[in-house]
Scaffold this motif. Sequence first.
Motif, mmCIF file in Angstrom:
data_model
loop_
_atom_site.group_PDB
_atom_site.id
_atom_site.type_symbol
_atom_site.label_atom_id
_atom_site.label_comp_id
_atom_site.label_asym_id
_atom_site.label_seq_id
_atom_site.Cartn_x
_atom_site.Cartn_y
_atom_site.Cartn_z
ATOM 1 N N GLU A 3 0.819 -1.206 0.000
ATOM 2 C CA GLU A 3 0.000 0.000 0.000
ATOM 3 C C GLU A 3 0.856 1.260 0.000
ATOM 4 N N ASP A 4 1.949 1.229 0.767
ATOM 5 C CA ASP A 4 2.839 2.381 0.897
ATOM 6 C C ASP A 4 4.272 1.900 0.639
ATOM 7 N N PRO A 5 4.636 1.680 -0.627
ATOM 8 C CA PRO A 5 5.929 1.062 -0.931
ATOM 9 C C PRO A 5 7.123 1.928 -0.520
ATOM 10 N N LEU A 6 8.172 1.246 -0.100
ATOM 11 C CA LEU A 6 9.423 1.915 0.238
ATOM 12 C C LEU A 6 10.190 2.230 -1.040
ATOM 13 N N PRO A 7 11.078 3.230 -0.999
ATOM 14 C CA PRO A 7 11.948 3.464 -2.151
ATOM 15 C C PRO A 7 12.741 2.197 -2.475
ATOM 16 N N GLY A 8 12.744 1.799 -3.726
ATOM 17 C CA GLY A 8 13.440 0.592 -4.151
ATOM 18 C C GLY A 8 12.524 -0.605 -4.335
ATOM 19 N N THR A 9 11.285 -0.493 -3.842
ATOM 20 C CA THR A 9 10.335 -1.603 -3.956
ATOM 21 C C THR A 9 10.115 -2.008 -5.408
ATOM 22 N N GLU A 10 10.214 -1.045 -6.303
ATOM 23 C CA GLU A 10 9.978 -1.339 -7.720
ATOM 24 C C GLU A 10 10.971 -2.359 -8.283
ATOM 25 N N HIS A 11 12.095 -2.562 -7.589
ATOM 26 C CA HIS A 11 13.093 -3.548 -8.037
ATOM 27 C C HIS A 11 12.782 -4.952 -7.531
ATOM 28 N N GLY A 12 11.796 -5.058 -6.649
ATOM 29 C CA GLY A 12 11.355 -6.359 -6.173
ATOM 30 C C GLY A 12 12.051 -6.828 -4.913
ATOM 31 N N GLU A 13 11.641 -8.010 -4.530
ATOM 32 C CA GLU A 13 12.230 -8.727 -3.391
ATOM 33 C C GLU A 13 13.061 -9.870 -3.971
ATOM 34 N N VAL A 14 14.032 -10.332 -3.199
ATOM 35 C CA VAL A 14 14.852 -11.465 -3.642
ATOM 36 C C VAL A 14 14.767 -12.581 -2.611
ATOM 37 N N GLU A 15 14.781 -13.790 -3.102
ATOM 38 C CA GLU A 15 14.797 -14.974 -2.244
ATOM 39 C C GLU A 15 16.127 -15.690 -2.427
ATOM 40 N N TYR A 16 16.682 -16.118 -1.297
ATOM 41 C CA TYR A 16 17.882 -16.939 -1.274
ATOM 42 C C TYR A 16 17.536 -18.200 -0.503
ATOM 43 N N ALA A 17 18.218 -19.301 -0.788
ATOM 44 C CA ALA A 17 17.908 -20.550 -0.090
ATOM 45 C C ALA A 17 19.085 -21.515 -0.184
ATOM 46 N N VAL A 18 19.042 -22.516 0.669
ATOM 47 C CA VAL A 18 19.961 -23.647 0.589
ATOM 48 C C VAL A 18 19.199 -24.875 1.061
ATOM 49 N N ASP A 19 19.440 -26.000 0.396
ATOM 50 C CA ASP A 19 18.813 -27.243 0.838
ATOM 51 C C ASP A 19 19.822 -28.053 1.649
ATOM 52 N N ARG A 20 19.309 -29.044 2.346
ATOM 53 C CA ARG A 20 20.142 -29.852 3.241
ATOM 54 C C ARG A 20 21.332 -30.480 2.509
ATOM 55 N N GLU A 21 21.071 -31.048 1.344
ATOM 56 C CA GLU A 21 22.143 -31.729 0.598
ATOM 57 C C GLU A 21 23.264 -30.771 0.224
ATOM 58 N N THR A 22 22.909 -29.605 -0.291
ATOM 59 C CA THR A 22 23.916 -28.611 -0.673
ATOM 60 C C THR A 22 24.666 -28.118 0.556
ATOM 61 N N TRP A 23 23.937 -27.831 1.628
ATOM 62 C CA TRP A 23 24.572 -27.365 2.857
ATOM 63 C C TRP A 23 25.537 -28.423 3.403
ATOM 64 N N SER A 24 25.090 -29.689 3.421
ATOM 65 C CA SER A 24 25.934 -30.766 3.932
ATOM 66 C C SER A 24 27.235 -30.904 3.145
ATOM 67 N N ALA A 25 27.128 -30.831 1.836
ATOM 68 C CA ALA A 25 28.328 -30.929 0.995
ATOM 69 C C ALA A 25 29.273 -29.768 1.263
ATOM 70 N N THR A 26 28.727 -28.574 1.446
ATOM 71 C CA THR A 26 29.545 -27.399 1.714
ATOM 72 C C THR A 26 30.114 -27.449 3.132
ATOM 73 N N ALA A 27 29.293 -27.846 4.103
ATOM 74 C CA ALA A 27 29.730 -27.907 5.498
ATOM 75 C C ALA A 27 30.861 -28.918 5.662
ATOM 76 N N LEU A 28 30.763 -30.058 4.978
ATOM 77 C CA LEU A 28 31.829 -31.057 5.052
ATOM 78 C C LEU A 28 33.104 -30.559 4.407
ATOM 79 N N GLY A 29 32.942 -29.766 3.349
ATOM 80 C CA GLY A 29 34.097 -29.190 2.672
ATOM 81 C C GLY A 29 34.801 -28.135 3.525
ATOM 82 N N ASP A 30 34.039 -27.481 4.423
ATOM 83 C CA ASP A 30 34.612 -26.467 5.307
ATOM 84 C C ASP A 30 35.313 -27.077 6.526
#
Length: 187
Positions: A159-186
């Motif tokens: 209803e009352d968008p903030l400056p920059g809202t026109e560029h959208g929102e972004v989603e980031y994620a990680v799944d268990r398998e990817t995290w596990s492979a990375t965590a073991l590598g670390d």
Amino acid sequence: MDIYLETERLVLRRFTTGDVELLVELDSDLEVMRYLTGQATPRDEIERKVLPGMLAVYARHPGLGTFAAHEKATGEFVGWFGLQPTTAPATLDVGYRLRRQVWGRGYATEGTRALIAKAFTDLGAERVVADTMAVNTKSRRVMVKSGLRFVRVFHVAFEDPLPGTEHGEVEYAVDRETWSATALGDA
């Protein structure tokens, strides 16, 4: 103190009814609120809605919620970290809000990484997600440093968008398998 999680430099604990002042101070900083609401959260809203909502999550979703973060060395309140339920099966949402005085110290990444690890190792999550405004480049960097990967841009009508809202929102994620492979590598 009801400790939820400890990292190298932080202690995360459950909020209590006595924490109103901490939240009022945090949400009064317009730079902290810049990409959230663009304005301070009124004290009465924190007392009547925000804090009671946080406390209710502890009972409804054991192991999840919003947790006050303090520096181990000083006990100073630095902000909060959250691990929240979502509507998607076995998916948790991670987030944080930190006092401006502690920005740039790596706390956001440290706390977020710890919550992602807890989600997969202790809470049975299969996926962890996070989102922010597309223009919030600092939070986007934290997401990447924390092991999350860019998923998509999406648009929400406000209803009352903030400056920059026109560029959208972004989603980031990680799944268990990817995290596990990375965590073991670390290791």
